[in-house]
Design a protein around this motif. Structure first.
Motif, PDB file in Angstrom:
ATOM      1  N   GLN A 282      36.128  39.809  29.868  1.00 32.16           N
ATOM      2  CA  GLN A 282      37.148  38.924  30.435  1.00 32.16           C
ATOM      3  C   GLN A 282      36.641  37.500  30.501  1.00 32.16           C
ATOM      4  OE1 GLN A 282      36.787  37.503  33.820  1.00 32.16           O
ATOM      5  NE2 GLN A 282      38.704  36.402  33.673  1.00 32.16           N
TER       6      GLN A 282
ATOM      7  N   MET B 106      39.757  40.470  26.776  1.00 33.80           N
ATOM      8  CA  MET B 106      40.920  40.057  27.555  1.00 33.80           C
ATOM      9  C   MET B 106      40.709  38.622  28.020  1.00 33.80           C
ATOM     10  SD  MET B 106      42.107  43.296  29.819  1.00 33.80           S
ATOM     11  CE  MET B 106      42.579  44.830  29.030  1.00 33.80           C
TER      12      MET B 106
ATOM     13  N   ILE C  79      41.179  36.751  36.070  1.00 36.38           N
ATOM     14  CA  ILE C  79      40.856  38.099  36.542  1.00 36.38           C
ATOM     15  C   ILE C  79      42.031  38.721  37.302  1.00 36.38           C
ATOM     16  CG2 ILE C  79      39.699  37.313  38.672  1.00 36.38           C
ATOM     17  CD1 ILE C  79      38.470  40.218  36.552  1.00 36.38           C
TER      18      ILE C  79
ATOM     19  N   LEU D 181      44.797  40.337  34.734  1.00 38.21           N
ATOM     20  CA  LEU D 181      44.423  41.221  33.624  1.00 38.21           C
ATOM     21  C   LEU D 181      45.317  42.447  33.563  1.00 38.21           C
ATOM     22  CD1 LEU D 181      40.514  41.364  33.643  1.00 38.21           C
ATOM     23  CD2 LEU D 181      42.021  39.934  32.269  1.00 38.21           C
TER      24      LEU D 181
END
Length: 186
Positions: A30, A62, A66, A69
């Motif tokens: 991420q 991704m 956060i 997601l």
């Protein structure tokens, strides 16, 4: 096992996690968009190269915050963030670090681990300008977010770092005194 590399940047730890979880595990790399754009996209380019040709077939990239997601809550066994927690704390204060930690916690399974690695800072220093933070402040933010601190480690300690230099100074870059925290979601 599902692992999450939070603010993965170029994916150094993503690759380590990929090997650790093996072919039957998965890793989510991420990154917020600003991290991918930083320094003319150096992190985006490096992560893209690392993942090219499905080289790390168990990694899912991704891009985004956060909190947004597409990951099921309570589905992650392990999350780590390396050398990022100080930026969140120093830019946004304790509340930002708590909110960030809570967003990670939502994704962790009960008993899941959140590992935090960061540049150690001295209590009396201007840690924001040095890109550091004291261990106690990181622990306080994690506990305020609801984590149980299971352990800390000095395995990444460097006693030659007097914590007075900015982490990007040539004489200390890549060799800072670092702490490691193992935080558990209750």
């Amino acid at each position: 096992m599902t692992a999450l590399d939070v603010i993965a940047a170029s994916g150094y730890y993503t690759e380590i996690l990929s090997i650790a979880v093996g072919p039957n595990g998965r890793v989510i790399a991420q990154n917020p968009l600003f991290v991918l754009k930083f320094r003319d996209g150096v992190n985006d380019k490096a992560l893209s190269q690392r993942l090219a040709n499905n080289r790390l077939s168990n990694v899912i990239r991704m891009d985004g915050d956060i909190e947004k997601l597409d990951v099921n809550p309570g589905s992650v066994d392990l999350a780590i963030t390396a050398l990022n927690f100080h930026d969140i704390y120093n830019r946004g204060g304790k509340d930002a670090a708590i909110d960030f930690s809570k967003a990670v916690m939502v994704l962790l399974k009960p008993g899941g681990v959140f590992g935090v690695i960061d540049h150690k800072g001295a209590n009396s220093a201007d840690n924001a300008s040095l890109h550091r933070m004291p261990l106690a402040l990181a622990i306080e933010a994690l506990e305020s977010a609801g984590y149980l601190i299971e352990a800390t480690s000095d395995v990444l300690r460097n006693p030659n770092d007097d914590m007075t230099k900015m982490v990007f100074s040539p004489e200390i870059r890549g060799k800072t005194d670092r702490f490691l925290i193992k935080a558990i979601k209750p």
